[in-house]
Motif scaffolding. Structure first.
Motif, short mmCIF file in Angstrom:
data_model
loop_
_atom_site.label_atom_id
_atom_site.label_comp_id
_atom_site.label_asym_id
_atom_site.label_seq_id
_atom_site.Cartn_x
_atom_site.Cartn_y
_atom_site.Cartn_z
N THR A 1 0.81 -0.76 0.44
CA THR A 1 0.16 0.27 -0.31
C THR A 1 1.14 1.33 -0.05
O THR A 1 1.72 1.04 0.12
CB THR A 1 -1.13 -0.22 1.33
N ILE A 2 0.39 2.27 -0.15
CA ILE A 2 1.05 3.80 -0.31
C ILE A 2 0.95 4.27 1.25
O ILE A 2 0.26 4.64 1.66
CB ILE A 2 0.40 4.42 -1.56
N THR A 3 1.78 5.28 0.79
CA THR A 3 1.93 5.72 2.89
C THR A 3 0.90 7.06 2.91
O THR A 3 1.36 7.59 1.20
CB THR A 3 3.34 5.58 2.63
N SER A 4 1.26 7.89 3.63
CA SER A 4 0.68 9.18 3.75
C SER A 4 1.53 10.26 2.52
O SER A 4 1.28 10.78 2.16
CB SER A 4 0.06 9.57 4.86
N LEU A 5 2.85 9.84 2.76
CA LEU A 5 3.82 10.74 2.39
C LEU A 5 4.55 10.94 1.17
O LEU A 5 4.40 11.95 0.40
CB LEU A 5 5.20 10.50 2.60
N GLU A 6 4.05 9.54 0.93
CA GLU A 6 3.47 9.11 -1.23
C GLU A 6 2.64 10.36 -1.22
O GLU A 6 2.26 11.03 -2.67
CB GLU A 6 3.47 8.11 -1.42
N SER A 7 1.02 9.73 -1.01
CA SER A 7 0.00 10.77 -1.14
C SER A 7 0.34 12.33 -1.42
O SER A 7 -0.73 12.86 -1.69
CB SER A 7 -1.42 10.13 -0.15
N ALA A 8 0.89 12.62 -0.32
CA ALA A 8 1.26 14.57 -0.26
C ALA A 8 1.78 14.39 -1.19
O ALA A 8 1.75 15.44 -1.39
CB ALA A 8 2.19 14.37 1.52
N ILE A 9 2.92 13.72 -1.52
CA ILE A 9 4.45 14.63 -2.27
C ILE A 9 3.09 14.74 -3.92
O ILE A 9 3.57 15.30 -4.44
CB ILE A 9 5.03 13.63 -2.79
N PHE B 1 0.09 19.00 4.34
CA PHE B 1 -0.03 17.47 4.84
C PHE B 1 0.91 17.33 5.65
O PHE B 1 1.84 17.21 5.90
CB PHE B 1 0.89 17.57 3.39
N THR B 2 -0.35 16.57 6.59
CA THR B 2 0.22 15.42 7.37
C THR B 2 -0.82 14.50 8.29
O THR B 2 -2.49 15.24 8.06
CB THR B 2 0.40 16.88 8.97
N ASP B 3 -0.47 13.73 8.53
CA ASP B 3 -1.43 12.71 9.54
C ASP B 3 -1.93 12.97 10.77
O ASP B 3 -2.30 12.03 11.36
CB ASP B 3 -1.22 11.37 9.47
N LEU B 4 -0.99 13.66 11.48
CA LEU B 4 -1.16 14.22 12.62
C LEU B 4 -0.46 13.26 13.88
O LEU B 4 -1.06 13.20 14.95
CB LEU B 4 -2.03 14.60 13.48
N GLY B 5 0.37 12.36 13.55
CA GLY B 5 0.81 11.47 13.80
C GLY B 5 2.09 11.71 14.88
O GLY B 5 2.28 10.81 15.95
N ALA B 6 2.39 12.75 15.10
CA ALA B 6 4.27 13.35 15.62
C ALA B 6 3.16 14.30 16.92
O ALA B 6 2.05 14.68 16.79
CB ALA B 6 5.26 14.36 15.31
N ALA B 7 3.83 14.41 18.50
CA ALA B 7 3.42 15.17 19.07
C ALA B 7 3.92 16.08 19.08
O ALA B 7 4.77 17.07 18.23
CB ALA B 7 4.47 14.78 20.02
N PHE B 8 2.50 17.77 19.83
CA PHE B 8 2.27 18.87 19.43
C PHE B 8 3.12 19.65 21.21
O PHE B 8 2.18 19.39 21.64
CB PHE B 8 1.48 19.36 18.31
N GLY B 9 2.97 20.85 21.03
CA GLY B 9 2.73 21.89 21.87
C GLY B 9 2.17 23.04 21.51
O GLY B 9 2.06 23.41 20.17
N GLY C 1 -8.50 5.62 10.21
CA GLY C 1 -7.75 7.53 9.30
C GLY C 1 -8.02 7.31 8.06
O GLY C 1 -8.28 5.68 7.45
N ASP C 2 -7.54 8.26 7.19
CA ASP C 2 -7.71 7.35 5.09
C ASP C 2 -7.21 6.45 5.20
O ASP C 2 -7.28 6.56 3.71
CB ASP C 2 -7.52 9.00 4.21
N GLY C 3 -5.73 6.44 5.39
CA GLY C 3 -4.89 5.47 5.55
C GLY C 3 -3.97 5.26 3.78
O GLY C 3 -4.36 5.21 2.96
N GLY C 4 -3.22 6.42 3.98
CA GLY C 4 -2.66 6.29 2.55
C GLY C 4 -3.30 7.30 1.47
O GLY C 4 -3.96 8.63 1.94
N SER C 5 -4.48 6.95 0.62
CA SER C 5 -4.51 7.57 -0.57
C SER C 5 -6.02 7.40 -0.08
O SER C 5 -6.73 8.70 -0.97
CB SER C 5 -4.10 7.11 -2.62
N GLY C 6 -6.05 6.97 0.62
CA GLY C 6 -8.18 7.37 0.90
C GLY C 6 -8.60 6.51 -0.05
O GLY C 6 -8.10 5.06 -0.86
N SER C 7 -10.41 5.88 0.57
CA SER C 7 -10.39 4.98 -0.08
C SER C 7 -10.76 5.60 -1.59
O SER C 7 -11.71 4.56 -2.65
CB SER C 7 -12.20 5.34 0.68
N GLY C 8 -10.69 6.90 -2.21
CA GLY C 8 -11.06 7.02 -3.15
C GLY C 8 -10.02 6.79 -4.57
O GLY C 8 -9.66 7.13 -5.37
N GLY C 9 -9.15 6.14 -4.34
CA GLY C 9 -7.96 5.25 -5.07
C GLY C 9 -6.53 6.21 -5.61
O GLY C 9 -6.40 6.51 -6.82
#
Length: 718
Positions: free
Chosen positions: A25-33, A134-142, A174-182
């Motif tokens: 499967t494709i990653t969120s980073l690949e979809s963002a790029i 462009f982010t999946d909000l998976g990292a910590a933030f302040g 989550g949307d998981g990479g490119s999501g259900s839209g292909g």
């Protein structure tokens, strides 16, 4: 200067959570790029003046102006604010690598806001700012500076778009990479993964920010298909100010383009491939049509027009004096019923909305009276429009358009009498009054089925993806000049397929259509009862022998291949311009060797005449067919010198007469000298024939208007 430009800061998360995906499967980073690639492609090919900056967070190193050794770490300003170009596109495609270091997206937003503020100092024409995260909000933030960030975005009127998380997902996935839209370029199937607690906390904070700044959030499955569709550069409409004249009355009006056909400027078609740092320029030179091709200065020339065999000079003063003078206006010539206007009469490339001059109450009342009168009488106004003193007059119709909140007139251009093309087609036998082909009259059920087919296969709401396919190919060729064109991305390829709704709705109708319209296989071997066959069979000679009467074909059969038409056809004495190849073959059908020589001379003469008299390249195809026929005949008849001597002098004639483009076509079609391997009687070697056209390549004329070459022609060259 109108503030129409936009400053955009693209913020990309390259941290570890963006690079996690199940195998295949494709990653969120690949979809963002891919999403960033689509944004940049829009800007580049629309030749937008908007400026874009690229900021990465989650990088191993830190490189940004706010870095003090403790704050704003792992954030890199990859590309400062500037107009999108292929260098930035190449950076996005090849230099963005995933990282094992997480980053704070709020810190990245602060860096982006600071860069936009400093980067726009001293620049004019920017009316809006935007952050695209462009982010999946998976990292910590302040969130200590959250209120300060929201206030800064509100004060600078900076829009926030977040692409990645699916905030509307209620089941915690989550949307998981490119999501259900292909989306995501088709690297692999998409998947939906469970959201982490960190992602849920980030989504809650993002929702709060979006509510405060009126921003938007999109999942990858929503954003990528939308970004893949080409969007033209947004232009602030400018009013065309004039007076609407009706007899002695004048109403101040403003005209705005309501709908206009979009055309790419395509200035990127002019490139100098050997040195991209050099700006291409056109340096035309002018030469006389003599043997020396004497160069002439532009100042020593005057335009001339042929009148028979005489060339009439026409100076700039003569043209100015003879030019039709018109003044800027919009004058009503008369009125007619709306049913007299036919849809196929429309011309031009758009529709203009005509409203009263802003702030002029008297003009608004007068124009409103005209609009309502036209509406109530079901009429339109026929008007004469001249854009300015340099423009030609246009004829058009003014239609009333009334809505709840506004009313206006719509201008649509109409043709003049000489512009109308009338085509008459025979009527189908749909009524009993038609006596011809009654057996082919369709039934009511067949007509109803065809109506249903048209309704179910309506594509008026479908997207036009012609730009997307062209730009996809151009982008790949610019970044990878030596590679073959790849397959289209799944998102763009999906546009080329029929919409699912059309396919499903039309399937029952197509099945019903196959039952109502029976197709029968015909026997091709069966002799048709044509007049020619009946004539031949009824005019055979008979002879009596030992077996009785037997048919004997007449000797004239050898010359009756065309039936009565061939018998009545006059004898061909020269190669004409209507059917030169047929005339040439008729002359060669005689056994006289001198007729072969004469036929070749006449064909050569006709080829030159067709090329010289051609308007542009209008008759080049016909001339090339004649040239090929002449060359092949000289090979078959063992007379190569007839062709070789002609083509040598013809080349000089073409170049001297400004028909170099036809010589380029000869080279492209490989119609060079006839060499000895092709014809034994030739004295030209294969090497000599190749050297005759060596180095001859097609050169585009520097004076040819840019829009004569379509984007489809450019794709053919790719």
């Amino acid at each position: 200067m109108a503030a129409t430009k936009e400053a955009i800061a693209i913020i990309l998360d390259v941290g570890p959570s963006m690079n996690q995906a199940p195998p295949g499967t494709i990653t969120s980073l690949e979809s963002a790029i891919e999403g960033i690639n689509m944004i940049l492609q829009r800007k580049i090919f629309a030749e937008s003046k908007d400026e874009v900056a690229l900021i990465l967070f989650g990088t191993p190193d830190t490189d940004n102006p706010l870095d003090d050794g403790e704050s704003y770490q792992n954030i890199t300003l990859k590309r400062p604010l500037g107009i999108a170009d292929f260098d930035l596109l190449r950076t996005v495609q090849s230099e963005l690598q995933p990282s094992d270091t997480p980053g704070d997206f709020l810190d990245a937003i602060v860096v982006a806001l600071d860069h936009l503020e400093k980067g726009l100092q001293g620049k004019k024409g920017f009316g809006s700012r935007r952050l695209i995260l462009f982010t999946d909000l998976g990292a910590a933030f302040g969130d200590q500076e959250l209120d300060t960030i929201v206030a800064a975005m509100s004060n600078t009127k900076t829009e926030l778009n977040v692409i990645g998380p699916n905030l509307d997902d209620e089941d915690g996935e989550g949307d998981g990479g490119s999501g259900s839209g292909g989306g995501g370029g088709g690297a692999g199937p998409s998947t939906r993964k469970e959201k982490t607690s960190q992602q849920k906390s980030g989504e809650a904070l993002v929702k709060h920010m979006l509510d405060q700044v009126n921003g938007e959030c999109y999942s990858f499955s929503e954003a990528l298909p939308a970004l893949s569709y080409f969007q033209s550069r947004q232009i602030k409409p400018m009013a065309w100010k004039c007076n609407l004249e009706i007899g002695q009355m004048e109403i101040p009006i403003n005209g705005y383009s309501k709908v206009k056909d979009f055309k790419l400027k395509q200035s990127w078609k002019k490139v100098y491939a050997q040195d991209t740092s050099i700006t291409p320029r056109t340096l035309p030179t002018y030469h006389m049509t003599n043997e020396e091709e004497t160069e002439v200065d532009r100042e020593d020339m005057v335009e001339g027009y042929k009148y028979g065999n005489t060339i009439v000079p026409m100076s700039e003063d003569d043209k100015d004096n003879m030019k039709y003078k018109a003044e800027k206006c919009l004058k009503v010539l008369g009125f007619t019923k709306a049913e007299n206007f036919k849809r196929y009469h429309t011309l031009g490339d758009g529709v203009i909305s005509v409203t009263a001059e802003k702030g002029d109450e008297a003009a608004a009342v007068a124009l409103s009276a005209l609009i309502n009168a036209l509406y109530e009488t079901n009429s339109v106004a026929i008007a004469r429009r001249v854009y300015d003193a340099r423009s030609s007059p246009r004829l058009g119709a003014l239609f009333p358009h009334i809505k709840a909140k506004y009313e206006c007139l719509f201008w649509v251009e109409l043709p003049f009498a000489e512009d109308v093309r009338t085509f008459t087609f025979g009527s189908l036998p749909l009524t009993e009054d038609v006596a011809i082909n009654k057996k082919y009259k369709p039934t009511d059920e067949q007509l109803s089925c065809m109506d249903d087919l048209i309704n179910t296969m309506d594509l008026s709401q479908a997207l036009d993806c012609s730009f997307e396919v062209k730009l996809f190919c151009l982008q790949h060729r610019a970044l990878h000049p030596d590679d073959p064109l790849p397959d289209l991305s799944p998102i763009i390829a999906n546009y080329l397929r029929p919409p699912e709704a059309v396919t499903s709705n039309s399937a029952p109708v197509v099945e019903r259509l196959s039952k109502l319209f029976k197709l029968e296989v015909t026997d091709k071997g069966k002799l048709e009862e044509t007049g020619e066959n009946m004539f031949k069979s009824s005019h055979s000679f008979y002879r009596e022998d030992e077996d009785g009467l037997q048919a004997k074909k007449p000797k004239l059969d050898n010359n009756l291949d065309g039936g009565l038409q061939s018998m009545m056809k006059a004898e061909v004495t020269e190669v004409g311009t209507v059917t030169p190849i047929e005339d040439f073959k008729s002359l060669l059908g005689r056994t006289d060797r001198d007729m072969f020589e004469e036929g070749c001379k006449q064909m050569q003469k006709r080829i030159q005449q067709v090329v010289v008299d051609s308007f542009g390249q209008q008759f080049y195809g016909k001339a090339m067919d004649c040239l090929k026929a002449l060359r092949q005949t000289c090979i078959d008849k063992s007379g190569p010198n007839n062709y070789n001597e002609f083509i040598k002098t013809f080349k000089d004639t073409l170049i001297a007469s400004g028909r170099r483009d036809f010589w380029d076509l000869i080279v492209k079609e490989q119609q060079s000298l006839i060499s000895k391997p092709e014809c034994e009687a030739s004295g030209v070697t294969k090497q000599e024939a190749d050297e005759f056209t060596t180095g001859e390549v097609k050169v585009e004329s520097s004076e040819q208007p840019q829009d004569e070459e379509s984007a489809d022609d450019l794709l053919d060259q790719l």
